[in-house]
Write a protein that holds these residues in place. Sequence first.
Motif, PDB file in Angstrom:
ATOM      1  N   GLY B  74       0.987  -1.113  -0.101  1.00 49.37           N
ATOM      2  CA  GLY B  74       0.031  -0.108   0.156  1.00 49.37           C
ATOM      3  C   GLY B  74       0.739   1.224   0.007  1.00 49.37           C
ATOM      4  N   MET B  75       2.287   1.229   0.263  1.00 48.63           N
ATOM      5  CA  MET B  75       3.109   2.387  -0.005  1.00 48.63           C
ATOM      6  C   MET B  75       2.944   3.020  -1.248  1.00 48.63           C
ATOM      7  SD  MET B  75       6.369   1.339   2.386  1.00 48.63           S
ATOM      8  CE  MET B  75       7.164   2.824   2.024  1.00 48.63           C
ATOM      9  N   ALA B  76       3.259   4.342  -1.160  1.00 52.75           N
ATOM     10  CA  ALA B  76       3.501   5.098  -2.482  1.00 52.75           C
ATOM     11  C   ALA B  76       4.645   4.559  -3.324  1.00 52.75           C
ATOM     12  CB  ALA B  76       3.405   6.460  -2.193  1.00 52.75           C
ATOM     13  N   ALA B  77       5.910   4.418  -2.451  1.00 50.72           N
ATOM     14  CA  ALA B  77       7.142   4.258  -3.260  1.00 50.72           C
ATOM     15  C   ALA B  77       7.812   3.005  -2.102  1.00 50.72           C
ATOM     16  CB  ALA B  77       8.035   5.404  -3.061  1.00 50.72           C
ATOM     17  N   PRO B  78       7.481   1.905  -2.324  1.00 50.08           N
ATOM     18  CA  PRO B  78       7.973   0.993  -1.315  1.00 50.08           C
ATOM     19  C   PRO B  78       9.236   0.574  -1.600  1.00 50.08           C
ATOM     20  CG  PRO B  78       6.486  -0.369  -3.119  1.00 50.08           C
ATOM     21  CD  PRO B  78       6.478   1.330  -3.218  1.00 50.08           C
ATOM     22  N   ASP B  79      10.117   0.979  -2.817  1.00 44.38           N
ATOM     23  CA  ASP B  79      11.376   0.622  -3.119  1.00 44.38           C
ATOM     24  C   ASP B  79      12.482   1.937  -2.636  1.00 44.38           C
ATOM     25  OD1 ASP B  79      10.818  -1.988  -3.590  1.00 44.38           O
ATOM     26  OD2 ASP B  79       9.947  -1.454  -5.757  1.00 44.38           O
ATOM     27  N   ALA B  80      11.704   2.872  -2.432  1.00 47.33           N
ATOM     28  CA  ALA B  80      12.787   4.042  -1.858  1.00 47.33           C
ATOM     29  C   ALA B  80      13.503   3.810  -1.069  1.00 47.33           C
ATOM     30  CB  ALA B  80      11.802   4.947  -1.719  1.00 47.33           C
ATOM     31  N   PRO B  81      14.751   4.406  -0.869  1.00 48.25           N
ATOM     32  CA  PRO B  81      15.615   4.099   0.122  1.00 48.25           C
ATOM     33  C   PRO B  81      15.205   4.420   1.682  1.00 48.25           C
ATOM     34  CG  PRO B  81      16.291   6.178  -0.947  1.00 48.25           C
ATOM     35  CD  PRO B  81      15.213   5.503  -1.718  1.00 48.25           C
ATOM     36  N   PHE B  82      15.542   3.655   2.487  1.00 43.96           N
ATOM     37  CA  PHE B  82      15.183   3.506   3.836  1.00 43.96           C
ATOM     38  C   PHE B  82      15.469   5.113   4.609  1.00 43.96           C
ATOM     39  CE2 PHE B  82      15.423   2.941   8.391  1.00 43.96           C
ATOM     40  CZ  PHE B  82      14.196   2.346   8.622  1.00 43.96           C
ATOM     41  N   ASP B  83      14.805   6.031   4.603  1.00 37.89           N
ATOM     42  CA  ASP B  83      14.807   7.076   5.332  1.00 37.89           C
ATOM     43  C   ASP B  83      13.655   7.517   6.001  1.00 37.89           C
ATOM     44  OD1 ASP B  83      13.391   7.963   3.326  1.00 37.89           O
ATOM     45  OD2 ASP B  83      15.041   8.930   2.357  1.00 37.89           O
ATOM     46  N   MET B  84      13.442   8.850   6.671  1.00 41.40           N
ATOM     47  CA  MET B  84      12.426   9.350   7.299  1.00 41.40           C
ATOM     48  C   MET B  84      11.154   9.292   6.131  1.00 41.40           C
ATOM     49  SD  MET B  84      13.117   9.877  10.384  1.00 41.40           S
ATOM     50  CE  MET B  84      11.584  10.532  10.990  1.00 41.40           C
ATOM     51  N   ALA B  85      11.532   9.547   5.050  1.00 40.29           N
ATOM     52  CA  ALA B  85      10.437   9.733   4.140  1.00 40.29           C
ATOM     53  C   ALA B  85       9.752   8.421   3.778  1.00 40.29           C
ATOM     54  CB  ALA B  85      10.919  10.314   2.565  1.00 40.29           C
ATOM     55  N   TRP B  86      10.537   7.297   3.800  1.00 42.84           N
ATOM     56  CA  TRP B  86       9.959   6.082   3.598  1.00 42.84           C
ATOM     57  C   TRP B  86       9.227   5.753   5.085  1.00 42.84           C
ATOM     58  CZ3 TRP B  86       9.879   1.187   6.289  1.00 42.84           C
ATOM     59  CH2 TRP B  86       9.593   0.212   5.379  1.00 42.84           C
ATOM     60  N   LEU B  87       9.569   5.955   6.062  1.00 39.95           N
ATOM     61  CA  LEU B  87       8.984   5.799   7.321  1.00 39.95           C
ATOM     62  C   LEU B  87       7.624   6.541   7.248  1.00 39.95           C
ATOM     63  CD1 LEU B  87      11.580   5.868  10.238  1.00 39.95           C
ATOM     64  CD2 LEU B  87      10.336   4.113   9.447  1.00 39.95           C
ATOM     65  N   ALA B  88       7.533   7.727   6.855  1.00 42.80           N
ATOM     66  CA  ALA B  88       6.319   8.516   6.781  1.00 42.80           C
ATOM     67  C   ALA B  88       5.368   7.784   5.886  1.00 42.80           C
ATOM     68  CB  ALA B  88       6.508   9.970   6.561  1.00 42.80           C
ATOM     69  N   ASP B  89       5.969   7.277   4.816  1.00 41.48           N
ATOM     70  CA  ASP B  89       5.098   6.679   3.794  1.00 41.48           C
ATOM     71  C   ASP B  89       4.587   5.407   4.154  1.00 41.48           C
ATOM     72  OD1 ASP B  89       3.947   5.793   1.264  1.00 41.48           O
ATOM     73  OD2 ASP B  89       5.963   5.495   0.448  1.00 41.48           O
ATOM     74  N   THR B  90       5.208   4.608   4.758  1.00 41.12           N
ATOM     75  CA  THR B  90       4.894   3.483   5.527  1.00 41.12           C
ATOM     76  C   THR B  90       3.527   3.660   6.689  1.00 41.12           C
ATOM     77  OG1 THR B  90       5.260   1.233   6.431  1.00 41.12           O
ATOM     78  CG2 THR B  90       6.700   3.024   7.029  1.00 41.12           C
ATOM     79  N   TRP B  91       3.945   4.579   7.354  1.00 37.47           N
ATOM     80  CA  TRP B  91       3.128   5.039   8.519  1.00 37.47           C
ATOM     81  C   TRP B  91       1.580   5.487   7.950  1.00 37.47           C
ATOM     82  CZ3 TRP B  91       2.663   4.304  13.638  1.00 37.47           C
ATOM     83  CH2 TRP B  91       1.935   5.279  14.301  1.00 37.47           C
ATOM     84  N   ASN B  92       1.758   6.276   7.105  1.00 42.53           N
ATOM     85  CA  ASN B  92       0.667   6.897   6.356  1.00 42.53           C
ATOM     86  C   ASN B  92      -0.305   6.031   5.343  1.00 42.53           C
ATOM     87  OD1 ASN B  92       0.832   9.177   7.994  1.00 42.53           O
ATOM     88  ND2 ASN B  92       2.583  10.015   6.297  1.00 42.53           N
ATOM     89  N   ASN B  93       0.535   5.246   4.612  1.00 45.85           N
ATOM     90  CA  ASN B  93      -0.175   4.706   3.343  1.00 45.85           C
ATOM     91  C   ASN B  93      -0.215   3.186   3.485  1.00 45.85           C
ATOM     92  OD1 ASN B  93      -0.484   7.040   2.505  1.00 45.85           O
ATOM     93  ND2 ASN B  93       1.769   6.942   1.221  1.00 45.85           N
ATOM     94  N   ALA B  94       0.585   2.305   4.016  1.00 44.76           N
ATOM     95  CA  ALA B  94       0.777   1.212   4.265  1.00 44.76           C
ATOM     96  C   ALA B  94      -0.913   0.418   4.834  1.00 44.76           C
ATOM     97  CB  ALA B  94       1.901   0.547   5.065  1.00 44.76           C
ATOM     98  N   GLN B  95      -1.414  -0.218   4.340  1.00 45.72           N
ATOM     99  CA  GLN B  95      -2.683  -0.846   4.808  1.00 45.72           C
ATOM    100  C   GLN B  95      -2.647  -1.518   6.198  1.00 45.72           C
ATOM    101  OE1 GLN B  95      -4.613  -3.596   2.150  1.00 45.72           O
ATOM    102  NE2 GLN B  95      -4.349  -2.454   0.096  1.00 45.72           N
ATOM    103  N   TRP B  96      -1.481  -2.350   6.324  1.00 45.55           N
ATOM    104  CA  TRP B  96      -1.540  -2.956   7.533  1.00 45.55           C
ATOM    105  C   TRP B  96      -1.177  -1.973   8.566  1.00 45.55           C
ATOM    106  CZ3 TRP B  96      -3.241  -7.798   8.780  1.00 45.55           C
ATOM    107  CH2 TRP B  96      -3.596  -8.551   7.806  1.00 45.55           C
ATOM    108  N   MET B  97      -0.218  -1.012   8.483  1.00 48.49           N
ATOM    109  CA  MET B  97       0.132  -0.049   9.522  1.00 48.49           C
ATOM    110  C   MET B  97      -1.065   0.548   9.733  1.00 48.49           C
ATOM    111  SD  MET B  97       3.145  -0.442   9.934  1.00 48.49           S
ATOM    112  CE  MET B  97       3.580   0.843  10.779  1.00 48.49           C
ATOM    113  N   ARG B  98      -1.870   0.969   8.862  1.00 50.31           N
ATOM    114  CA  ARG B  98      -3.307   1.428   9.154  1.00 50.31           C
ATOM    115  C   ARG B  98      -4.100   0.909  10.249  1.00 50.31           C
ATOM    116  NH1 ARG B  98      -7.854   3.706   5.231  1.00 50.31           N
ATOM    117  NH2 ARG B  98      -6.063   5.227   4.514  1.00 50.31           N
ATOM    118  N   ALA B  99      -4.219  -0.555   9.697  1.00 49.31           N
ATOM    119  CA  ALA B  99      -4.808  -1.304  10.676  1.00 49.31           C
ATOM    120  C   ALA B  99      -4.352  -1.564  11.897  1.00 49.31           C
ATOM    121  CB  ALA B  99      -4.995  -2.786   9.745  1.00 49.31           C
TER     122      ALA B  99
END
Lengths: 415, 304
Positions: B74-99
């Motif tokens: 569900g992330m916008a850019a799952p293959d982006a390098p691991f940094d704060m933007a990636w963390l924000a992306d998973t926190w906001n967009n990943a389906q399971w994270m939202r659940a």
Amino acid sequence: MDVSQPITAADGTPLKKKLAQAMFRSKLRATGLVVPLLAFVLASFVFPILALMWQGIHNDTFARLMPNLTEELRVWDGVSDPTEEMYALLVADLRQNRADKTIGKVASRVNQELAGTRSLFTSTARKAKKLEPPFKEALIKTKKKWGDIKVWQAMKLTNQSLTPGFYATSLDARYTVDQGFVMKEEKRQIYTKLFVRTLMISGSVMLLCLLLGYPVAYLLATLPLKYSNLLMIMVLLPFWTSLLVRTTAWIAILQSQGVVNDLLVWIGITGDESRFSLIYNMTGTIIAMTHILLPFMILPLYSVMKTIPPSYMRAARSLGATPTAAFIKVYMPQTVPGIGAGGLLVFILAIGYYITPALVGGQDGQLISNMIAYHMQKSLNWSLAAALGGLLLLGVLVLYWAYDRIIGIDNMKLG
Amino acid sequence: MAKLPPYTTTGERIWHYAFRFICGLIFLFLILPVLIVLPLSFNVEPYFSFTPGMLSLDPEAFSLRWYKDIFRNGMAAPDAPFDMAWLADTWNNAQWMRAIRNSFFIGICATLLSTALGTLAAIGLSRSEMPYRRLVMSILISPMIVPLVITAAGMFFFYSKIQLSQTYLGVIMAHAVLGTPFVIITVTATLVGFDKSLVRAANSLGAGPIQTFFKVQMPLIIPGVISGGLFAFITSFDEVVAVLFLASPEQRTIPRQMWSGIREQISPTILAVATLLVLLSIILLTVIELLRRRSERLRGITSS
């Protein structure tokens, strides 16, 4: 001291009165503590359920949306030919519903009473604007079915807002205009069969739980505490694990490519082509539900067995009883309260189960709850869902009442 | 294990061990489904079964891909390098994270509500002066007994009418109602051993009712309150029927996500989540057990 005078408290009021006041105050305090939760539960739980039950006997969709026809239908005897006036009022109502876009609701409501009438209403409503009097002929010309008295009888029934019809359907009967209640023919009876199946599955789950839970509870109660505490974890861990996790696990274990079948093929009990179908049927439902409800059987049994002094069995043995006789005649009767508590609890919980049958039940492992959910979400026949729910709730409440009489809710224990 | 007394016959000895063996099998039946999800969640293949590679313990057959999927799906850019933007992306967009976020938010709110109300009610119910005690108690316990489908259907209509369905508040209220019976049962059980003369002693020493409650009664019943709260939390955390009927996609919880996972696109991500949930339940179970022991110690009941 003058005995004829009432005894008074320090401030001069009679002691009896003072005591009553104190009692009243402490009653008020106790009630005050309970009231917030009681109000919360009544408002957000009891009242919604009562409202749901009301839907099971009351559905005013037709009477509300067909205001012109409703009075005429009420006075109509249900057997004589419908008059021209009734047809005219019908056309007026159809036109109005077509304009308000509510014709779908009316059509679905009548369709619940007499299957196959949905399109009759929707298509006629589309043409209703152009119809000219005499309406009786005009309507029968557009759709021959409008001359059928059965359609009119169905309308008369749906016009009756307060109706026993949905409960009749729940019991596989039909409520008719002229003959009262009529049972449906054997092969079209689905709900009574489903109720029977629900009772049977719940009964089997309860018996299996007792069969598996009794030895385990006995072992836990007789072992020294340091071992039994360890083994207790094996009972409590599944109890604390998510229901969906356990259901998922059973899918992984029982599916045709699952652990059990792989093992059986590997041992050679069955061939690779003839794997057992253990899931998505009644077997799957029973196995998974037994596993999920087993702790509810073990825990009450254990707490009863824990209180039975081991010396009773020894006394029986020393008096010459064989181990089997001592167990059956001395030990077992003392565990009856535990059997009752666990069995009733498992049965009550099993009878209303929804999640597990929905996920692993397939076709023949569905319970009555699944049918209620189906009518709530898919067929949208909410009144029928409410009526089925009413019957289920009645059964559960009777069992709950029995549980309270026999065991007492205060004695319910968790872990 | 206790030794068998010398007078036991051979038959009894055989039965003794056979009985233990049967019990062992039943324990296996209880625990195996909980444990089986652990190895399967490391499967490299998208199946629910053991592959030949897994059985031969080939390291190639195991992977963390399904655990990564929890964060990435569900992330916008799952293959982006691991940094704060990636963390924000998973926190906001990943389906399971939202659940996961929803489950904790709803669970904690519902727990606070049901524990606060439930504890007060349990204290009131444990007083013998309480009028209609039995009736009130059976009403308050009934959410545990009434089939969930009926509860959820009733709430669906009622909450829709008062604009509460498809809101967080609606789901929280539903879960709070379902959790209260557990709080009442555990707190009442703790209060059974509560010595009422302590309250009278506090009163005679000049403490007001509020001070008595917080300084005398509360510390003694707190283990029961916390374990009741944990029960309420796990009830909410595990509840799916009310969520199915009341929640919009925005309020999807972990069990709701698993439900659609099992029904629609069965993927071992569910097993990875299941493993995490098993770990959570082990933690909760440990806490409960420690609390139980503390409570027994406080109340002077030594385990024999």
